[in-house]
Design an enzyme around this catalytic site. Structure first.
Site, PDB file in Angstrom:
ATOM      1  N   ASN A  45      17.083  10.858  59.454  1.00  0.00           N
ATOM      2  CA  ASN A  45      17.982  11.939  60.243  1.00  0.00           C
ATOM      3  C   ASN A  45      17.161  12.860  60.740  1.00  0.00           C
ATOM      4  OD1 ASN A  45      19.828  13.749  60.933  1.00  0.00           O
ATOM      5  ND2 ASN A  45      20.435  14.381  58.592  1.00  0.00           N
ATOM      6  N   GLU A  51      24.154  12.715  48.856  1.00  0.00           N
ATOM      7  CA  GLU A  51      23.315  13.845  49.305  1.00  0.00           C
ATOM      8  C   GLU A  51      23.746  15.258  48.570  1.00  0.00           C
ATOM      9  OE1 GLU A  51      21.001  12.838  52.795  1.00  0.00           O
ATOM     10  OE2 GLU A  51      22.537  14.482  53.673  1.00  0.00           O
ATOM     11  N   SER A 106      15.312  15.438  49.858  1.00  0.00           N
ATOM     12  CA  SER A 106      13.963  15.120  49.780  1.00  0.00           C
ATOM     13  C   SER A 106      13.269  14.208  49.320  1.00  0.00           C
ATOM     14  CB  SER A 106      13.691  16.606  48.851  1.00  0.00           C
ATOM     15  OG  SER A 106      14.258  17.861  49.339  1.00  0.00           O
ATOM     16  N   HIS A 158      27.987  15.450  56.866  1.00  0.00           N
ATOM     17  CA  HIS A 158      26.454  16.025  56.405  1.00  0.00           C
ATOM     18  C   HIS A 158      26.702  17.404  56.086  1.00  0.00           C
ATOM     19  CE1 HIS A 158      22.387  17.403  56.269  1.00  0.00           C
ATOM     20  NE2 HIS A 158      22.103  16.195  56.148  1.00  0.00           N
ATOM     21  N   GLU A 174      25.293  19.980  56.336  1.00  0.00           N
ATOM     22  CA  GLU A 174      24.940  21.129  57.234  1.00  0.00           C
ATOM     23  C   GLU A 174      26.243  20.988  58.134  1.00  0.00           C
ATOM     24  OE1 GLU A 174      21.249  19.271  58.451  1.00  0.00           O
ATOM     25  OE2 GLU A 174      20.317  20.067  56.540  1.00  0.00           O
ATOM     26  N   LYS A 181      17.920  15.350  62.677  1.00  0.00           N
ATOM     27  CA  LYS A 181      18.584  16.888  62.737  1.00  0.00           C
ATOM     28  C   LYS A 181      18.259  17.265  64.180  1.00  0.00           C
ATOM     29  CE  LYS A 181      17.996  17.167  57.789  1.00  0.00           C
ATOM     30  NZ  LYS A 181      18.524  18.062  56.785  1.00  0.00           N
ATOM     31  N   GLY A 216      16.546  19.378  52.095  1.00  0.00           N
ATOM     32  CA  GLY A 216      15.631  19.933  52.879  1.00  0.00           C
ATOM     33  C   GLY A 216      15.168  21.118  51.746  1.00  0.00           C
TER      34      GLY A 216
HETATM   35  P1  PGA Z   1      15.858  15.949  53.569  1.00  0.00           P
HETATM   36  O1  PGA Z   1      17.107  15.915  54.419  1.00  0.00           O
HETATM   37  O2  PGA Z   1      15.237  14.540  53.602  1.00  0.00           O
HETATM   38  O3  PGA Z   1      14.843  16.844  54.595  1.00  0.00           O
HETATM   39  O4  PGA Z   1      15.978  16.634  52.362  1.00  0.00           O
HETATM   40  C1  PGA Z   1      18.189  14.758  53.922  1.00  0.00           C
HETATM   41  C2  PGA Z   1      19.205  14.866  55.097  1.00  0.00           C
HETATM   42  O5  PGA Z   1      19.666  15.868  55.164  1.00  0.00           O
HETATM   43  O6  PGA Z   1      19.835  13.821  55.373  1.00  0.00           O
END
Ligand code: PGA
Length: 276
Positions: free
Chosen positions: A37, A193, A238, A121, A123, A39, A199
């Protein structure tokens, strides 16, 4: 903040009841899937190296996909076409077409060969106010266009500490199941998640992840054991080369949704290889 987050499940009855997924009945060997992903990262030039690197690595131990920003979907298509690597988007509209300035219809993504679209997601939920109902509508629209949704669910830290993890995920899943039905999950990927791990550099422990994944599969099995058996449930939050293998070794973890580490070619490839 507690050092180690203990799981305090609110679904004990489900786990103890006979609707709990009977693993002895499992027949499907689920293939692992690792999805990058990106982003809102990437530019034409840097994407090229990343896409060619993933393509040329020719990973066979798992399915590999990248979800890139809208403008770069055509670039992903031209570099990844005819390779084993698939691509997708990170969002789509719940509408098919019309006066929705700035939106992208699922059929437009299908025009550029997208297999996947991330939906729900954290976000999108927290920064853009997407509700369960909106996500369910997007889910229906994406499927109608032939895309495979990667439906993201997960709890915040406050919800986890309050012992509400499974209730939250139950609500997020129910919004989709109640509108689309369990059979719709046949061509769907789920991604657990936990918001507190996305993140943040803080990963859920493999046992925490397994416990949620098993509960989610059990929940689906109550409606359809076959769908529960076949559905890929990814973990995201992460994931790094250092922790991927241990996470992917868990019975109900069918791969990962990778944010930050998917932007570093060698890290992403190491995570993909950790599925073997
Ligand atoms: P990350 O993000 O691996 O940077 O924690 C995962 C995601 O948002 O899908």
């Amino acid at each position: 903040m507690p050092k180690r987050l203990e799981i305090d499940w609110q679904w004990p009855k489900l786990l103890k009841s006979k609707v709990f997924f009977d693993r002895s009945a499992a027949t499907t060997m689920r293939k692992k899937l690792v999805v990058g992903n990106w982003k809102m990262h990437g530019r034409l030039e840097s994407n090229r190296g990343l896409l060619e690197g993933v393509r040329d690595a020719a990973i066979t131990s798992c399915e590999v996909a990248v979800c890139v920003s809208y403008p770069y979907i055509a670039q992903a298509q031209s570099i990844l076409a005819d390779s084993g690597v698939t691509w997708g988007a990170q969002n789509c509209s719940e509408y098919d077409l019309g006066a929705y300035t700035g939106e992208v219809a699922p059929a437009m993504l299908a025009d550029f060969g997208c297999r996947y679209v991330l939906l729900g997601h954290s976000e999108r939920r927290t920064l853009y106010g997407e509700t369960d109902a909106v996500i369910a509508a997007k889910f229906g629209a994406a499927r109608a266009a032939g895309l495979t949704p990667i439906l993201c669910v997960g709890e915040t830290l406050t919800e986890r500490v309050a012992g509400e993890t499974l209730a939250v995920i139950d609500r997020q899943l129910a919004a989709v199941l109640n509108t689309a039905g369990v059979e719709a999950l046949r061509k769907t990927v789920l991604a657990y998640e936990p918001v507190w791990a996305v993140g943040t550099g803080r990963t859920a422990t493999p046992d925490q992840v397994q416990e949620v994944h098993a509960a989610v599969r059990a929940k689906i099995a109550a409606a359809s054991p076959a769908v529960a058996d076949g559905i890929q449930i990814l973990y995201g939050g992460s994931v790094k080369p250092q922790n991927a293998r241990e996470l992917f070794a868990k019975t109900d973890v069918d791969g990962g949704l990778i944010g930050g580490a998917s932007l570093v070619l060698n890290d992403f490839l190491a995570i993909c290889r950790a599925t073997n």
